[in-house]
Design a protein around this motif. Structure first.
Motif, short mmCIF file in Angstrom:
data_model
loop_
_atom_site.label_atom_id
_atom_site.label_comp_id
_atom_site.label_asym_id
_atom_site.label_seq_id
_atom_site.Cartn_x
_atom_site.Cartn_y
_atom_site.Cartn_z
N ASP A 16 -10.61 60.45 -34.26
CA ASP A 16 -11.66 60.28 -35.26
C ASP A 16 -12.26 61.63 -35.65
O ASP A 16 -12.59 61.85 -36.82
N ALA A 17 -12.40 62.53 -34.65
CA ALA A 17 -12.92 63.86 -34.95
C ALA A 17 -11.96 64.61 -35.88
O ALA A 17 -12.40 65.33 -36.80
N GLY A 18 -10.65 64.46 -35.64
CA GLY A 18 -9.67 65.10 -36.52
C GLY A 18 -9.73 64.55 -37.94
O GLY A 18 -9.60 65.29 -38.91
N ILE A 19 -9.95 63.25 -38.06
CA ILE A 19 -10.05 62.62 -39.38
C ILE A 19 -11.32 63.09 -40.09
O ILE A 19 -11.31 63.39 -41.29
N LYS A 20 -12.41 63.15 -39.35
CA LYS A 20 -13.66 63.64 -39.94
C LYS A 20 -13.52 65.10 -40.34
O LYS A 20 -14.05 65.53 -41.38
#
Length: 538
Positions: free
Chosen positions: A520-524
Motif C-alpha cells: 500500500d505504501a508503494g501504491i501511495k
C-alpha cells in the motif's frame, strides 16, 4: 510583461520546482539514475540562478566553426571584441559583453566567464544599464574537448540561446541532434539566426530559410523565432538586436528558461516512469491473502489442538475420579506444540509446529505474488516492479513473524470454566457415595462372616440403602461422565472457534504489517509521484 505577471510566473515556477523535488525524492531507487541526476542538476541550477542577479539576462551565442558566430556577435554588439578574442592567448574562453555592470560579478562567476567587457549603449539592443549580458562562446564542433565541454555547460546555464547557423551547415546533424532537438522544450528562450545570407540570392535564401524551419519543426522547435542576417553587410542585424532587446525588456527570460528545464526533465521522468495508477489494495484481496497465510501457517492444526486439549483437560477435571488419573499419561496437544503456556515471554516463544515444507512455501509465495500482482495492476513497469519487490521482501520475513504471532496469541487455554468445578464436586460426591455404600456392605459381610449379629439396614422400596448408595454413586458418575463429554465437546468447539478467530486476526496483522502495508505504501508513493509530476509539468 507586467510586474504582477512576472511575480505570478515566478511563484508558479517555485511551485513547480518544489513539486519536481518531491518527484525526485519519491522516485529515488525506482527510476533510473540518469533521469534523477538530470532532475537534481536542474534543481541545483535553478536554486543558484534564482539567487543571483534577477536584473540581468544572459544571452549566449552558439555556433559551429565557420558559421560567422563571432562576427555576428560583433555586429550585434557594435564592437570588435570577438575579433580581438581570436588573438587572445586562450581562445577557448568565453567572452562577455555587459550592459549594466552592477551585481553582474557573482552571476558571471557562477557562469565561469572571466573575460568581461562593460559596453556602451547600442540603439535597438541595450542601454548602458539594461542588464544584458551577451556571451560569445567557443565553437560547439571544436576538436578541443575543453571547448565542447564549455559549450555544453553554458547551454544548460544561459537564459537565452542564440543558435547561429550558416547556409552550408544549417542542416548539420551535430547541431540538431546534439543540441537543438534535446532542447526542444526551450523554444520560448531560443532564437535561431541563419547567418551569411549575403552569400545567397533571394530565391535561394527563401528556400534555405523554409528548409531550416522545416528541420526545426521536426526537432520540436516549430514555434521558435528564425531570422536571416549577414554580419558582413549588416542585413538583418537590426532584427536580431530587436529580438534580443524584446527578451531583455520582458524580464522573464530566467523564469522561462528554468520552466523549460523543468519541462524537459519532467518529460524525461514521464518517459522513464510510464503512466497509470495501480489498482490498489482491496479488502477481498487482503482477506484472501490472510486466509492463505493462515492455512500455510498451520492455524487449522492449532485450532484442532485447542479443541483436543480442552476435551482432554475436561476429562481430567470432570471424569470418574477412580480412573481419571490415567489421563495424566496422555500428552496435551497444545503442550506438544509448545503453545498455551503462561510461563514464557510471548515475544521470545516459538512453537513446535512442523516447519513449512515445499507445498506450504509454494502456497505462501503464490498468495503473496497474487496479492501484489492484483494490487499493482495498472501501475507503470518500474513502479509495479517496486511494489512487487516490497511484497517479496516482506515474504522473506513471514515464517518467523507468523510463528511468533501464533506463539503470542492468547488461546485461553488456562481458563477453567465453572462447570468443571461443579462436575468435579459431583463426581467426588458420587465416588464417596459409592464408596460409602461399598464400605457399609463390607461391614455387613464381615459381621455375617464372623457369625455376629447383623443389624437390619434401612430399605427403600425393598432396596437396602448400601446397595442403593453403590448403584447411585456409580450411576451418577457414569451419567456425569457422559454429560461432561457432551458439554466438553460443545465447549471445545466454542473455544476452538474463538482461538481460530484470534489466530487468524494475528495472522492478518502480520500479513498487514509485512505485505499489505509495504504494498500500500508503494501504491501511495506512485499516486503521490504522479500528482507531483503533474504539478511539475506546465
Amino acid at each position: 510583461m507586467s510586474r504582477h505577471g512576472q511575480v505570478r510566473q515566478a511563484s508558479r515556477l517555485q511551485q513547480r520546482l518544489e513539486a519536481l523535488n518531491t518527484v525526485r525524492e519519491l522516485a529515488e531507487g525506482i527510476l533510473p539514475g540518469p533521469e534523477l541526476q538530470a532532475v537534481y542538476e536542474v534543481l541545483e541550477r535553478a536554486s543558484s540562478r534564482r539567487s543571483l542577479s534577477a536584473g540581468h539576462t544572459v544571452v549566449g551565442f552558439f555556433g559551429a566553426t565557420g558559421s560567422g558566430k563571432s562576427s555576428l556577435f560583433n555586429a550585434v554588439s557594435n564592437t570588435s571584441l570577438a575579433t580581438a578574442a581570436a588573438r587572445r592567448p586562450t581562445t577557448s574562453a568565453p567572452l562577455a559583453g555587459i550592459w549594466g555592470e552592477q551585481d553582474s560579478g557573482p552571476l558571471l562567476d557562477w557562469l565561469d566567464v572571466q573575460e568581461r567587457h562593460v559596453l556602451p549603449a547600442v540603439p535597438g539592443l541595450a542601454s548602458e544599464d539594461s542588464g544584458l549580458i551577451l556571451l560569445d562562446l567557443p565553437d560547439f564542433d571544436s576538436t578541443a574537448v575543453a571547448n565542447r565541454e564549455i559549450v555544453q555547460r553554458l547551454a544548460g546555464m544561459v537564459d537565452v540561446l542564440v543558435w547561429v547557423l550558416d547556409p552550408q551547415k544549417y542542416a548539420d546533424a551535430a547541431v540538431h541532434h546534439g543540441f537543438l532537438r534535446p532542447m526542444a522544450s526551450h523554444g520560448a528562450v531560443t532564437l535561431v539566426v541563419l547567418n551569411q545570407i549575403d552569400k545567397l540570392n533571394d530565391v535561394d535564401a527563401a528556400a534555405v530559410m523554409a528548409s531550416l524551419e522545416g528541420i526545426l519543426d521536426r526537432d520540436g522547435l516549430g514555434g521558435v523565432t528564425v531570422l536571416g542576417a549577414s554580419a558582413v553587410t549588416g542585413a538583418g542585424v537590426g532584427e536580431v538586436r530587436g529580438a534580443i532587446e524584446r527578451v531583455v525588456t520582458q524580464r522573464d527570460a530566467v523564469t522561462r528558461r528554468l520552466s523549460a528545464d523543468v519541462d524537459r526533465v519532467a518529460a524525461g521522468l514521464t518517459a522513464a516512469s510510464g503512466t497509470g495508477e495501480a489498482r490498489g489494495v482491496k479488502g477481498s484481496a487482503t482477506a484472501r491473502l490472510a486466509a492463505e497465510l493462515a492455512t500455510a501457517a498451520n492455524v487449522p492444526v492449532v485450532v484442532d489442538a485447542v479443541a483436543r486439549s480442552y476435551r482432554l483437560e475436561s476429562a481430567r477435571r470432570t471424569g470418574w475420579p477412580a480412573v481419571r488419573w490415567l489421563l495424566r499419561f496422555r500428552a496435551d496437544p497444545l503442550r506438544r506444540l509448545n503453545l498455551g503456556r503462561k510461563d514464557v515471554r510471548p515475544d521470545l516463544n516459538r512453537t513446535s509446529l512442523p516447519a513449512a515444507g515445499a507445498p506450504e512455501r509454494a502456497r505462501t509465495d503464490a498468495a503473496v505474488r497474487e496479492f501484489a500482482d492484483t494490487a499493482s495492476e495498472g501501475a507503470p513497469g518500474p513502479w509495479r516492479a517496486s511494489i512487487r519487490n516490497a511484497a517479496r521482501e516482506g515474504r522473506e520475513q513471514l515464517p518467523d513473524a507468523l510463528d511468533q504471532a501464533i506463539a503470542g496469541t492468547d488461546l485461553k487455554a488456562s481458563r477453567r470454566p465453572a462447570w468443571w468445578m461443579l462436575f468435579n464436586v459431583l463426581q467426588w460426591t458420587a465416588l464417596l457415595l459409592a464408596a460409602g455404600g461399598l464400605g457399609w456392605l463390607g461391614i455387613l459381610a464381615l459381621l455375617a462372616y464372623f457369625q455376629m449379629p447383623v443389624p437390619d439396614v434401612p430399605r427403600t422400596e425393598g432396596w437396602p440403602w448400601p446397595t442403593l448408595m453403590v448403584a447411585g454413586g456409580v450411576g451418577l458418575g457414569i451419567a456425569l461422565g457422559l454429560l461432561g463429554r457432551i458439554i466438553s465437546g460443545w465447549a471445545a468447539r466454542v473455544r476452538a472457534r474463538g482461538a481460530g478467530r484470534r489466530l487468524r486476526a494475528a495472522v492478518a496483522a502480520v500479513a498487514n504489517q509485512r505485505i499489505v502495508a509495504p504494498v500500500d505504501a508503494g501504491i501511495k508513493r506512485l499516486r503521490d509521484f504522479n500528482a507531483a509530476l503533474k504539478d511539475a509539468r506546465s
